[in-house]
Structures are given as C-alpha cells and as structure tokens.
Write an enzyme that holds these catalytic residues in place. Structure first.
Site: not given
Length: 173
Positions: A123, A142
């Site tokens: 991330d 995401d």
C-alpha cells in the site's frame, strides 16, 4: 444475471486487465524507480504522500498477523471471490455492472499477486488533511475494488431491475 453469455465479457476482461496492470505498475514505480523503502515516505503535496505500508491483512487491519496461515488463507479466499466475480461477469448483461465487476476483479488479482510474491500487499497512497487521515493507506487495487463495489450498490439502489434493461445490448431477432 442471465444464463446467457455477457455481450460485454471481452470488454470487461480488458477493463479488468487494465485495472490489474495499473495496480502492478504503480506499485513497481513506487518501490523501484522511486526507491520508496518500507515505512518510508515521499511528500508530494500538502494532502497526498507516498507512504510504504506492508498490509498483511485486509481493510481496517483485520487479519493483520503476518503468518503463512493468514497469507495463504487470504490468497485462497480472495481467489474464490475473484473466481465468483469472474463467473458473474460472464453472465452479466448490464454494461455498467460489467465495468464494476471488472474493477473488482482487476483489484482482487492485483492484491493476490502481491500476497503470493511478498506475503503482504504493498500500500502506498496516503491521502490526508494535515494530520487527519480519513482513509487508510491504500493502493490502486483497493481503489478499484472500492469503486467497483460502490458502483454495484449504487446501480442496484438507483436503477434496481432497470439496470440490466437500461444498458443491456438489444437482442437482434
């Protein structure tokens, strides 16, 4: 969902592939050319940073233990969900729903690849207002999954049964 093959299947698969590639390319850019290291940060603007986070779990840090059992369980569960989404996409007659499903599929596959390769999902997108962070650190996969789910929910609530009729290809008799 119809039992007939979706007229938008090829389009949906291409769209899913683009979402997957965008996810993987952005993760590569952040980790290789930009040399962002674990727990490192690059401030781009006053509201957006590139911040490396290794996510062993799923959203909101659920199942965040970095064990092999967690890793492979999440790979299996995400793989089953991706297969179900792909099957749904083969039968979906509404173009808008195919787009939403393609986003979910591409995002799921992107995160599966990370989890298999590294044991965690990379991330890096850190949106914030000063010290206030309304979102967890996330990645393109995401965002694709979230947008896809929101599109499906919005279309179901706003269009209901009309969704499939509104943008389905007309049949030629």
């Amino acid at each position: 969902m119809s039992s007939a093959r979706s007229p938008y299947l090829r389009f949906g698969l291409i769209f899913a592939a683009v979402a997957f590639l965008l996810d993987q390319v952005t993760k590569w850019i952040v980790t290789v050319p930009l040399s962002l290291e674990p727990k490192g940060q690059i401030e781009l603007t006053s509201f957006f940073n590139l911040t490396w986070a290794e996510n062993c779990g799923i959203s909101l840090s659920m199942f965040a233990s970095c064990t092999d059992t967690t890793r492979w369980t999440l790979v299996a569960v995400t793989g089953i969900v991706a297969a179900a989404v792909a099957f749904w996409m083969t039968r979906e007659q509404a173009k808008g729903d195919v787009i939403a499903l393609a986003l979910i599929l591409g995002g799921a596959l992107g995160n599966i690849v990370d989890r298999v390769r590294f044991g965690y999902v990379v991330d890096f997108a850190d949106l914030h207002i000063g010290d206030f962070r309304p979102f967890m650190i996330f990645n393109v996969a995401d965002a694709c999954i979230t947008i896809g789910v929101l599109l499906l929910v919005a279309r179901a609530l706003l269009l209901g049964e009309k969704a499939g009729q509104a943008d389905a290809k007309p049949s030629v008799d």
